[in-house]
Design a protein around this motif. Structure first.
Motif, PDB file in Angstrom:
ATOM      1  N   LEU A 108      -4.594 -14.979  -3.608  1.00 58.06           N
ATOM      2  CA  LEU A 108      -3.617 -14.133  -2.934  1.00 58.06           C
ATOM      3  C   LEU A 108      -2.199 -14.590  -3.248  1.00 58.06           C
ATOM      4  O   LEU A 108      -1.305 -13.773  -3.481  1.00 58.06           O
ATOM      5  N   GLU A 109      -1.991 -15.906  -3.275  1.00 57.24           N
ATOM      6  CA  GLU A 109      -0.679 -16.419  -3.657  1.00 57.24           C
ATOM      7  C   GLU A 109      -0.309 -15.951  -5.061  1.00 57.24           C
ATOM      8  O   GLU A 109       0.834 -15.576  -5.327  1.00 57.24           O
ATOM      9  N   ALA A 110      -1.296 -15.986  -5.957  1.00 58.78           N
ATOM     10  CA  ALA A 110      -1.049 -15.538  -7.327  1.00 58.78           C
ATOM     11  C   ALA A 110      -0.704 -14.055  -7.355  1.00 58.78           C
ATOM     12  O   ALA A 110       0.187 -13.620  -8.093  1.00 58.78           O
ATOM     13  N   ARG A 111      -1.410 -13.271  -6.533  1.00 57.92           N
ATOM     14  CA  ARG A 111      -1.091 -11.839  -6.459  1.00 57.92           C
ATOM     15  C   ARG A 111       0.333 -11.627  -5.971  1.00 57.92           C
ATOM     16  O   ARG A 111       1.062 -10.776  -6.493  1.00 57.92           O
ATOM     17  N   MET A 112       0.723 -12.394  -4.959  1.00 61.70           N
ATOM     18  CA  MET A 112       2.069 -12.231  -4.413  1.00 61.70           C
ATOM     19  C   MET A 112       3.135 -12.617  -5.439  1.00 61.70           C
ATOM     20  O   MET A 112       4.244 -12.089  -5.428  1.00 61.70           O
ATOM     21  N   LEU A 198      -3.713  -1.021  10.511  1.00 59.91           N
ATOM     22  CA  LEU A 198      -3.420  -1.640   9.224  1.00 59.91           C
ATOM     23  C   LEU A 198      -3.792  -0.714   8.073  1.00 59.91           C
ATOM     24  O   LEU A 198      -3.139  -0.710   7.032  1.00 59.91           O
ATOM     25  N   LEU A 199      -4.846   0.069   8.264  1.00 58.40           N
ATOM     26  CA  LEU A 199      -5.209   1.047   7.246  1.00 58.40           C
ATOM     27  C   LEU A 199      -4.079   2.055   7.065  1.00 58.40           C
ATOM     28  O   LEU A 199      -3.716   2.417   5.945  1.00 58.40           O
ATOM     29  N   GLU A 200      -3.524   2.514   8.173  1.00 58.58           N
ATOM     30  CA  GLU A 200      -2.424   3.478   8.115  1.00 58.58           C
ATOM     31  C   GLU A 200      -1.210   2.885   7.407  1.00 58.58           C
ATOM     32  O   GLU A 200      -0.550   3.550   6.600  1.00 58.58           O
ATOM     33  N   LYS A 201      -0.917   1.614   7.705  1.00 59.16           N
ATOM     34  CA  LYS A 201       0.219   0.957   7.061  1.00 59.16           C
ATOM     35  C   LYS A 201      -0.018   0.792   5.564  1.00 59.16           C
ATOM     36  O   LYS A 201       0.925   0.850   4.766  1.00 59.16           O
ATOM     37  N   THR A 202      -1.286   0.584   5.186  1.00 61.86           N
ATOM     38  CA  THR A 202      -1.611   0.451   3.766  1.00 61.86           C
ATOM     39  C   THR A 202      -1.374   1.761   3.030  1.00 61.86           C
ATOM     40  O   THR A 202      -0.801   1.780   1.933  1.00 61.86           O
ATOM     41  N   SER A 222       8.912  -3.035  -7.096  1.00 63.13           N
ATOM     42  CA  SER A 222       8.659  -4.458  -6.855  1.00 63.13           C
ATOM     43  C   SER A 222       8.855  -4.800  -5.385  1.00 63.13           C
ATOM     44  O   SER A 222       8.044  -5.523  -4.784  1.00 63.13           O
ATOM     45  N   PHE A 223       9.907  -4.275  -4.783  1.00 64.46           N
ATOM     46  CA  PHE A 223      10.203  -4.553  -3.373  1.00 64.46           C
ATOM     47  C   PHE A 223       9.065  -4.085  -2.464  1.00 64.46           C
ATOM     48  O   PHE A 223       8.592  -4.832  -1.602  1.00 64.46           O
ATOM     49  N   TYR A 224       8.604  -2.849  -2.666  1.00 65.08           N
ATOM     50  CA  TYR A 224       7.551  -2.317  -1.796  1.00 65.08           C
ATOM     51  C   TYR A 224       6.213  -3.010  -2.041  1.00 65.08           C
ATOM     52  O   TYR A 224       5.411  -3.173  -1.113  1.00 65.08           O
ATOM     53  N   LEU A 229       2.083  -6.700   0.185  1.00 64.76           N
ATOM     54  CA  LEU A 229       1.212  -7.870   0.113  1.00 64.76           C
ATOM     55  C   LEU A 229       1.478  -8.837   1.260  1.00 64.76           C
ATOM     56  O   LEU A 229       0.554  -9.428   1.817  1.00 64.76           O
ATOM     57  N   ALA A 230       2.744  -8.997   1.618  1.00 69.57           N
ATOM     58  CA  ALA A 230       3.090  -9.909   2.712  1.00 69.57           C
ATOM     59  C   ALA A 230       2.511  -9.433   4.036  1.00 69.57           C
ATOM     60  O   ALA A 230       2.195 -10.233   4.920  1.00 69.57           O
ATOM     61  N   ARG A 231       2.342  -8.125   4.178  1.00 71.75           N
ATOM     62  CA  ARG A 231       1.843  -7.554   5.431  1.00 71.75           C
ATOM     63  C   ARG A 231       0.318  -7.573   5.515  1.00 71.75           C
ATOM     64  O   ARG A 231      -0.254  -7.435   6.594  1.00 71.75           O
TER      65      ARG A 231
END
Length: 233
Positions: A108-112, A198-202, A222-224, A229-231
């Motif tokens: 996950l860190e790598a993804r971020m 969380l599904l809705e936010k995704t 990139s920003f979004y 990912l942080a959320r």
């Protein structure tokens, strides 16, 4: 500092460290701004492998419970005092599930670190048919959400991220993204994404990402992506 960890059965691995640190925060024995022992010292105190200690600290950092300062050490964050973290029993099961795929928090860190740049490249390079594929997946995820079909939603979620990677038209990045998704996605996030909020936010986050790609705006894409990912954790 006195020892704050004890030698444990290492079968639970990262969950032990996470649970212990959260217990110490709840009991007021670790306060915001207080420095944690370094990784090697935690290994000595707990008799748990350094890889598992690193995984636990990565989880706590992603949740915002600790803050790592290069060259100084690891500190309890201000957020920790507010108790803004998942219940420990849920978190422990979450961590135990991640061990089935190994190194999930590192993935996950790598993804971020990688995915925002991948998304920015997709905004520059995506072909019309690739954008159409993302739109189709976004619509399908909305249907899965309406039907409360979590398993289908998770499959579509993963396909959306793969579609973004494919829009870079870079085979190396596509391969890396596929590998990271396999290691980090389903086992790490399943319990959290079953919350319909969380599904809705995704879905909302994917819509922002797709719009930025359609606008050919790498900065917004990139920003979004980074915000999404942080959320997710």
């Amino acid at each position: 500092m006195k020892d704050i960890f004890s030698k444990q059965d290492s079968t639970k691995k990262p969950a032990i460290i996470v649970r212990r640190i959260l217990d110490l925060i709840e009991d007021g024995e670790l306060m915001p701004g207080e420095k944690l022992p370094n990784e090697l010292e935690i290994v000595r105190q707990s008799d748990i492998s350094r890889a598992s200690v690193r995984e636990a600290l990565s989880a706590l950092e992603i949740m915002g419970m600790i803050k790592r300062v290069p060259g100084e050490g690891t500190y309890i964050s201000e957020r920790a005092s507010a108790g803004k973290y998942p219940p420990k029993n849920i978190l422990e099961k979450f961590l135990e599930d991640t061990e089935k795929v190994g190194g999930s928090f590192e993935a996950l860190e790598a993804r971020m670190a990688i995915e925002p740049s991948v998304t920015a490249m997709a905004a520059r390079r995506a072909e019309p048919e690739q954008i159409e594929r993302m739109e189709t997946l976004l619509e399908s995820s909305g249907v899965a959400l309406e039907e409360h079909d979590v398993k289908l939603f998770l499959d579509i979620d993963r396909d959306f991220h793969i579609a973004v990677a494919e829009a870079t038209n870079n085979e190396t990045l596509i391969s890396i993204s596929n590998d990271l998704l396999k290691r980090a996605d389903v086992h790490m996030w399943r319990r959290y994404k079953e919350d319909l909020r969380l599904l809705e936010k995704t879905v909302e986050a994917h819509r922002f990402i797709l719009n930025a790609i359609k606008e050919r705006n790498p900065t917004k894409a990139s920003f979004y992506s980074e915000k999404h990912l942080a959320r997710c954790v």
